[in-house]
Motif scaffolding. Structure first.
Motif, PDB file in Angstrom:
ATOM      1  N   GLY A  41       0.849  -1.234   0.051  1.00  0.00           N
ATOM      2  CA  GLY A  41      -0.070  -0.047   0.004  1.00  0.00           C
ATOM      3  C   GLY A  41       0.777   1.270   0.041  1.00  0.00           C
ATOM      4  O   GLY A  41       0.606   2.393  -0.669  1.00  0.00           O
ATOM      5  N   VAL A  42       2.010   1.147   0.920  1.00  0.00           N
ATOM      6  CA  VAL A  42       2.769   2.274   0.825  1.00  0.00           C
ATOM      7  C   VAL A  42       3.551   2.642  -0.454  1.00  0.00           C
ATOM      8  O   VAL A  42       3.772   3.839  -1.061  1.00  0.00           O
ATOM      9  CB  VAL A  42       3.669   2.116   2.070  1.00  0.00           C
ATOM     10  CG1 VAL A  42       4.779   3.270   1.728  1.00  0.00           C
ATOM     11  CG2 VAL A  42       3.061   2.136   3.316  1.00  0.00           C
ATOM     12  N   VAL A  43       3.823   1.547  -1.205  1.00  0.00           N
ATOM     13  CA  VAL A  43       4.510   1.652  -2.385  1.00  0.00           C
ATOM     14  C   VAL A  43       3.606   2.190  -3.616  1.00  0.00           C
ATOM     15  O   VAL A  43       3.933   2.965  -4.275  1.00  0.00           O
ATOM     16  CB  VAL A  43       5.005   0.392  -3.046  1.00  0.00           C
ATOM     17  CG1 VAL A  43       5.549   0.439  -4.280  1.00  0.00           C
ATOM     18  CG2 VAL A  43       6.394  -0.078  -2.159  1.00  0.00           C
ATOM     19  N   LEU A  44       2.464   1.636  -3.552  1.00  0.00           N
ATOM     20  CA  LEU A  44       1.367   2.063  -4.373  1.00  0.00           C
ATOM     21  C   LEU A  44       1.061   3.605  -4.122  1.00  0.00           C
ATOM     22  O   LEU A  44       0.740   4.599  -4.997  1.00  0.00           O
ATOM     23  CB  LEU A  44       0.106   1.324  -4.251  1.00  0.00           C
ATOM     24  CG  LEU A  44      -0.004   0.009  -4.763  1.00  0.00           C
ATOM     25  CD1 LEU A  44      -1.024  -0.764  -4.475  1.00  0.00           C
ATOM     26  CD2 LEU A  44       0.376  -0.101  -6.402  1.00  0.00           C
ATOM     27  N   ALA A  45       0.923   4.089  -2.964  1.00  0.00           N
ATOM     28  CA  ALA A  45       0.762   5.634  -2.465  1.00  0.00           C
ATOM     29  C   ALA A  45       1.758   6.440  -3.028  1.00  0.00           C
ATOM     30  O   ALA A  45       1.589   7.670  -3.470  1.00  0.00           O
ATOM     31  CB  ALA A  45       0.282   5.901  -1.131  1.00  0.00           C
ATOM     32  N   VAL A  46       2.988   6.066  -2.784  1.00  0.00           N
ATOM     33  CA  VAL A  46       4.084   6.784  -3.427  1.00  0.00           C
ATOM     34  C   VAL A  46       4.306   6.701  -5.071  1.00  0.00           C
ATOM     35  O   VAL A  46       4.443   8.153  -5.527  1.00  0.00           O
ATOM     36  CB  VAL A  46       5.490   6.257  -2.721  1.00  0.00           C
ATOM     37  CG1 VAL A  46       6.716   6.910  -3.530  1.00  0.00           C
ATOM     38  CG2 VAL A  46       5.599   6.170  -1.231  1.00  0.00           C
ATOM     39  N   ALA A  47       3.857   5.731  -5.486  1.00  0.00           N
ATOM     40  CA  ALA A  47       3.908   5.749  -7.098  1.00  0.00           C
ATOM     41  C   ALA A  47       2.715   6.935  -7.444  1.00  0.00           C
ATOM     42  O   ALA A  47       2.726   7.582  -8.436  1.00  0.00           O
ATOM     43  CB  ALA A  47       3.547   4.536  -7.547  1.00  0.00           C
ATOM     44  N   VAL A  48       1.611   6.649  -6.845  1.00  0.00           N
ATOM     45  CA  VAL A  48       0.362   7.289  -7.358  1.00  0.00           C
ATOM     46  C   VAL A  48       0.828   9.181  -7.083  1.00  0.00           C
ATOM     47  O   VAL A  48       0.638   9.846  -7.928  1.00  0.00           O
ATOM     48  CB  VAL A  48      -0.639   7.290  -6.829  1.00  0.00           C
ATOM     49  CG1 VAL A  48      -1.798   8.263  -6.833  1.00  0.00           C
ATOM     50  CG2 VAL A  48      -1.295   5.868  -7.025  1.00  0.00           C
ATOM     51  N   GLY A  49       1.541   9.309  -5.904  1.00  0.00           N
ATOM     52  CA  GLY A  49       1.929  10.725  -5.758  1.00  0.00           C
ATOM     53  C   GLY A  49       2.897  11.289  -6.476  1.00  0.00           C
ATOM     54  O   GLY A  49       2.892  12.348  -7.094  1.00  0.00           O
ATOM     55  N   PHE A  50       3.762  10.450  -7.023  1.00  0.00           N
ATOM     56  CA  PHE A  50       4.941  10.697  -8.020  1.00  0.00           C
ATOM     57  C   PHE A  50       4.285  10.940  -9.300  1.00  0.00           C
ATOM     58  O   PHE A  50       4.617  11.900 -10.059  1.00  0.00           O
ATOM     59  CB  PHE A  50       5.880   9.592  -8.126  1.00  0.00           C
ATOM     60  CG  PHE A  50       7.024   9.920  -8.999  1.00  0.00           C
ATOM     61  CD1 PHE A  50       8.030  10.781  -8.659  1.00  0.00           C
ATOM     62  CD2 PHE A  50       7.033   9.207 -10.147  1.00  0.00           C
ATOM     63  CE1 PHE A  50       9.249  11.071  -9.611  1.00  0.00           C
ATOM     64  CE2 PHE A  50       8.239   9.673 -11.088  1.00  0.00           C
ATOM     65  CZ  PHE A  50       9.113  10.643 -10.908  1.00  0.00           C
ATOM     66  N   ALA A  51       3.289  10.262  -9.740  1.00  0.00           N
ATOM     67  CA  ALA A  51       2.678  10.350 -11.030  1.00  0.00           C
ATOM     68  C   ALA A  51       1.940  11.609 -11.025  1.00  0.00           C
ATOM     69  O   ALA A  51       2.031  12.417 -12.073  1.00  0.00           O
ATOM     70  CB  ALA A  51       1.789   9.158 -11.335  1.00  0.00           C
ATOM     71  N   ALA A  52       1.605  11.917  -9.957  1.00  0.00           N
ATOM     72  CA  ALA A  52       0.365  13.053  -9.908  1.00  0.00           C
ATOM     73  C   ALA A  52       1.374  14.147 -10.101  1.00  0.00           C
ATOM     74  O   ALA A  52       1.117  15.322 -10.585  1.00  0.00           O
ATOM     75  CB  ALA A  52      -0.393  13.138  -8.623  1.00  0.00           C
ATOM     76  N   GLN A  53       2.489  14.264  -9.469  1.00  0.00           N
ATOM     77  CA  GLN A  53       3.498  15.469  -9.437  1.00  0.00           C
ATOM     78  C   GLN A  53       4.088  15.524 -10.886  1.00  0.00           C
ATOM     79  O   GLN A  53       4.109  16.724 -11.149  1.00  0.00           O
ATOM     80  CB  GLN A  53       4.536  15.138  -8.321  1.00  0.00           C
ATOM     81  CG  GLN A  53       5.342  16.566  -8.064  1.00  0.00           C
ATOM     82  CD  GLN A  53       6.615  16.239  -9.012  1.00  0.00           C
ATOM     83  OE1 GLN A  53       6.979  15.490  -9.654  1.00  0.00           O
ATOM     84  NE2 GLN A  53       7.298  17.639  -9.230  1.00  0.00           N
ATOM     85  N   GLN A  54       4.253  14.803 -11.457  1.00  0.00           N
ATOM     86  CA  GLN A  54       5.009  14.558 -12.715  1.00  0.00           C
ATOM     87  C   GLN A  54       3.811  15.344 -13.750  1.00  0.00           C
ATOM     88  O   GLN A  54       4.065  15.896 -14.614  1.00  0.00           O
ATOM     89  CB  GLN A  54       5.364  13.302 -13.473  1.00  0.00           C
ATOM     90  CG  GLN A  54       6.451  12.840 -12.652  1.00  0.00           C
ATOM     91  CD  GLN A  54       7.646  13.634 -12.980  1.00  0.00           C
ATOM     92  OE1 GLN A  54       7.964  14.125 -13.906  1.00  0.00           O
ATOM     93  NE2 GLN A  54       8.800  13.934 -11.877  1.00  0.00           N
ATOM     94  N   TYR A  55       2.553  14.956 -13.574  1.00  0.00           N
ATOM     95  CA  TYR A  55       1.679  15.216 -14.453  1.00  0.00           C
ATOM     96  C   TYR A  55       1.126  16.759 -14.224  1.00  0.00           C
ATOM     97  O   TYR A  55       1.163  17.438 -15.170  1.00  0.00           O
ATOM     98  CB  TYR A  55       0.174  14.502 -14.125  1.00  0.00           C
ATOM     99  CG  TYR A  55      -0.981  15.037 -14.940  1.00  0.00           C
ATOM    100  CD1 TYR A  55      -1.340  14.776 -16.212  1.00  0.00           C
ATOM    101  CD2 TYR A  55      -1.677  15.915 -14.045  1.00  0.00           C
ATOM    102  CE1 TYR A  55      -2.241  15.293 -16.957  1.00  0.00           C
ATOM    103  CE2 TYR A  55      -2.873  16.422 -14.676  1.00  0.00           C
ATOM    104  CZ  TYR A  55      -3.082  16.032 -16.274  1.00  0.00           C
ATOM    105  OH  TYR A  55      -4.382  16.817 -16.818  1.00  0.00           O
TER     106      TYR A  55
END
Length: 214
Positions: free
Chosen positions: A26-40
């Protein structure tokens, strides 16, 4: 759970999911979603503001030329300086010149000349005559409107109120109006300017125009 308990231990270990593993995933998925949102958000198109258009400055107005007043081509006037000056004669001066300038152009006043009644600060007009130290025609005894104007035309540019009072049809009040008009306008530019003086109509002007000069 009943089925899981009947399975062998090794099968239960492979099929079971530990809570810690779920939390890590869950932590890994949250970090991945946050990084993708920041890049977008960083790659989104940014609005561009066009620079303001400045209007061209109006052309500067050239400063007025000193002395370029009315009175002749190129702002020059012609005056006749006579009497007790070193070099009397017809002079050409810049427009806006005063009596003092005419005296200087004529070489100055001769020593001992009485200039008490001469207004050196008066502005000159084209075609006038400046007399220095010369006695004006005497006014008739008693003055008033019934006397004569003396020998020769009377100068509107240098005559006193007493001398103007001696002209036919001109009394003390009208003589004062003529002097005040001359002072306010800087002199008479033409004989027809007498029509603008308060108290002088067409009939009186017709009588005076033969008795006065500029």
């Amino acid at each position: 759970m009943a089925v899981r308990e009947r399975l062998p231990v090794w099968a239960q270990a492979r099929c079971g999911v530990e809570p810690r593993a779920v939390a890590a995933v869950g932590v890994v998925l949250a970090v991945a979603v946050g990084f993708a949102a920041q890049q977008y958000w960083s790659a989104r198109p940014q609005p561009v503001t066009a620079p303001a258009v400045l209007a061209p400055a109006p052309p500067a107005t050239p400063p007025p030329v000193p002395g370029a007043g009315p009175g002749g081509p190129g702002g020059r006037i012609v005056v006749d300086v006579g009497g007790k000056v070193r070099e009397p004669g017809v002079l050409r001066l810049p427009g806006g010149s005063r009596v003092e300038d005419a005296l200087a152009a004529a070489g100055g006043v001769r020593p001992g000349t009485d200039t008490t009644g001469l207004n050196r600060a008066r502005m000159l007009v084209d075609g006038e005559q400046v007399l220095v130290g010369v006695s004006a025609p005497p006014a008739p005894a008693g003055g008033g409107s019934g006397g004569g104007a003396g020998p020769g035309p009377l100068s509107l540019g240098s005559a006193t109120a007493e001398q103007l009072d001696g002209l036919p049809g001109v009394g003390p009040v009208l003589a004062r109006h003529i002097v005040e008009f001359r002072t306010a306008r800087g002199g008479f530019r033409a004989l027809e300017d007498l029509r603008q003086v308060d108290g002088i109509g067409d009939r009186r002007f017709a009588e005076l125009r033969k008795l006065v000069r500029l």
